[in-house]
Design a protein around this motif. Structure first.
Motif, short mmCIF file in Angstrom:
data_model
loop_
_atom_site.label_atom_id
_atom_site.label_comp_id
_atom_site.label_asym_id
_atom_site.label_seq_id
_atom_site.Cartn_x
_atom_site.Cartn_y
_atom_site.Cartn_z
N ASP A 252 0.82 -1.20 0.00
CA ASP A 252 0.00 0.00 0.00
C ASP A 252 0.85 1.26 0.00
OD1 ASP A 252 -2.42 -1.46 0.14
OD2 ASP A 252 -2.13 -1.70 2.31
N LEU A 253 0.21 2.36 -0.37
CA LEU A 253 0.83 3.67 -0.31
C LEU A 253 0.29 4.39 0.92
CD1 LEU A 253 2.76 5.29 -2.10
CD2 LEU A 253 0.76 6.31 -3.19
N ALA A 254 1.17 4.91 1.75
CA ALA A 254 0.75 5.59 2.99
C ALA A 254 1.24 7.03 2.97
CB ALA A 254 1.33 4.86 4.20
N ILE A 255 0.48 7.90 3.60
CA ILE A 255 0.86 9.30 3.74
C ILE A 255 1.71 9.43 4.99
CG2 ILE A 255 0.01 11.64 4.11
CD1 ILE A 255 -2.63 10.69 2.71
N LEU A 256 2.97 9.88 4.80
CA LEU A 256 3.84 10.11 5.96
C LEU A 256 3.51 11.45 6.62
CD1 LEU A 256 7.39 9.00 4.82
CD2 LEU A 256 5.80 7.80 6.30
N GLY A 257 3.09 12.42 5.83
CA GLY A 257 2.76 13.72 6.38
C GLY A 257 2.89 14.82 5.36
N SER A 258 2.68 16.03 5.82
CA SER A 258 2.79 17.21 4.97
C SER A 258 3.97 18.05 5.42
CB SER A 258 1.52 18.06 5.06
OG SER A 258 0.42 17.35 4.57
N ILE A 259 4.64 18.63 4.45
CA ILE A 259 5.73 19.56 4.70
C ILE A 259 5.24 20.94 4.27
CG2 ILE A 259 8.01 20.28 3.90
CD1 ILE A 259 8.74 17.32 3.70
N THR A 260 5.33 21.91 5.16
CA THR A 260 4.89 23.26 4.85
C THR A 260 6.04 24.23 5.05
OG1 THR A 260 4.10 23.48 7.13
CG2 THR A 260 2.48 22.81 5.46
N PRO A 261 5.97 25.41 4.39
CA PRO A 261 7.04 26.38 4.57
C PRO A 261 7.19 26.78 6.03
CG PRO A 261 5.61 27.02 2.76
CD PRO A 261 4.96 25.87 3.46
N ARG A 262 8.41 26.97 6.46
CA ARG A 262 8.68 27.34 7.85
C ARG A 262 9.03 28.81 7.97
NH1 ARG A 262 5.88 23.83 9.84
NH2 ARG A 262 6.76 24.17 11.88
N ARG A 263 9.62 29.39 6.95
CA ARG A 263 10.01 30.81 6.97
C ARG A 263 8.83 31.61 6.44
NH1 ARG A 263 12.52 34.98 9.15
NH2 ARG A 263 13.06 36.53 7.62
N GLY B 271 10.99 6.89 11.75
CA GLY B 271 9.92 5.93 11.49
C GLY B 271 9.01 6.49 10.43
N ASN B 272 7.76 6.64 10.75
CA ASN B 272 6.80 7.20 9.80
C ASN B 272 6.32 8.59 10.23
OD1 ASN B 272 6.90 5.13 7.94
ND2 ASN B 272 5.35 3.93 9.01
N ARG B 273 7.23 9.35 10.82
CA ARG B 273 6.92 10.73 11.23
C ARG B 273 7.92 11.68 10.61
NH1 ARG B 273 5.66 12.11 17.23
NH2 ARG B 273 5.57 14.05 16.13
N LEU B 274 7.43 12.86 10.24
CA LEU B 274 8.27 13.94 9.73
C LEU B 274 8.28 15.07 10.73
CD1 LEU B 274 6.96 14.03 6.05
CD2 LEU B 274 9.14 13.13 6.82
N THR B 275 9.47 15.57 11.07
CA THR B 275 9.61 16.64 12.03
C THR B 275 10.51 17.72 11.48
OG1 THR B 275 9.43 15.01 13.81
CG2 THR B 275 10.25 17.18 14.41
N PRO B 276 10.05 19.00 11.47
CA PRO B 276 10.92 20.05 10.94
C PRO B 276 12.02 20.42 11.92
CG PRO B 276 8.89 21.01 11.76
CD PRO B 276 8.76 19.50 11.89
N GLY B 277 13.20 20.68 11.36
CA GLY B 277 14.30 21.20 12.17
C GLY B 277 14.27 22.73 12.12
N THR B 278 15.34 23.33 12.56
CA THR B 278 15.45 24.79 12.54
C THR B 278 15.62 25.25 11.10
OG1 THR B 278 16.49 24.75 14.71
CG2 THR B 278 16.80 26.74 13.39
N THR B 279 14.90 26.29 10.73
CA THR B 279 15.01 26.85 9.40
C THR B 279 16.21 27.78 9.35
OG1 THR B 279 12.64 26.70 9.08
CG2 THR B 279 13.82 28.24 7.64
N ARG B 280 17.02 27.60 8.30
CA ARG B 280 18.22 28.42 8.13
C ARG B 280 18.02 29.37 6.96
NH1 ARG B 280 23.26 27.46 5.31
NH2 ARG B 280 22.26 25.59 4.53
N VAL B 281 18.06 30.67 7.22
CA VAL B 281 17.95 31.68 6.17
C VAL B 281 19.31 31.75 5.49
CG1 VAL B 281 17.62 34.14 5.67
CG2 VAL B 281 16.16 32.98 7.36
N THR B 282 19.33 31.57 4.15
CA THR B 282 20.59 31.53 3.42
C THR B 282 20.83 32.80 2.59
OG1 THR B 282 19.50 30.30 1.65
CG2 THR B 282 20.64 29.02 3.35
N SER B 283 19.80 33.61 2.40
CA SER B 283 19.98 34.94 1.78
C SER B 283 18.77 35.81 2.02
CB SER B 283 20.24 34.82 0.28
OG SER B 283 19.07 34.48 -0.41
#
Length: 157
Positions: free
Chosen positions: A87-98, A145-157
């Motif tokens: 099966d295909l499973a949804i791990l999660g959504s990634i959204t903009p952090r900045r 595992g099957n979780r996505l967690t955002p780290g710290t957002t780094r501004v590069t410019s």
């Protein structure tokens, strides 16, 4: 894979249910934030292996625009899918952090690495024109595992 039959979570746009794109790549839905919206998604996922099982995960770009002007994107995200058994499973959504400026931050591209997905963002400074966000940022999303967690957002410019 027939992506039209794969459900997509609408949480990135304030839509509480799963969305189905059976007749194309856009669907109308009701957002708890913006009312009636048009949700769309890309036709070509990005693929990469994040868990080392030699099976790629898929990242599909999704966007949300209002139904009044239909040219103003109000939210964006990536939905991450993984194969679990057959099966295909949804791990999660990634959204903009900045988040800054007058317009929503855009997601530019994902990169895959063991245990993570690196997401590049373009964000608007207060004086940027609608066409041209000048800020760049990167967020590393960890996969545990099957979780996505955002780290710290780094501004590069």
């Amino acid at each position: 894979m027939d992506w039209r039959t794969v459900p997509t979570p609408g949480e990135f746009c304030g839509v509480p249910e799963l969305l189905r794109f059976e007749s194309g790549n856009e669907v109308r839905a009701t957002s708890t934030t913006w009312g009636e919206v048009r949700v769309f998604r890309s036709t070509r996922p990005d693929y990469g292996d994040t868990d080392g099982d030699n099976r790629d995960e898929a990242v599909v770009y999704v966007g949300c625009r209002d139904t009044v002007t239909m040219n103003a994107q109000i939210a964006a995200g990536y939905v991450v899918y993984a194969q679990v058994g057959k099966d295909l499973a949804i791990l999660g959504s990634i959204t903009p952090r900045r988040k800054a400026g007058p317009y929503p931050t855009m997601l530019v591209r994902p990169e895959f690495a063991p245990g993570r997905i690196i997401v590049h963002e373009k964000w608007y400074r207060p004086n940027d024109a609608h066409c041209c966000p000048s800020g760049d940022a990167t967020t590393v999303w960890s996969r545990e595992g099957n979780r996505l967690t955002p780290g710290t957002t780094r501004v590069t410019s």
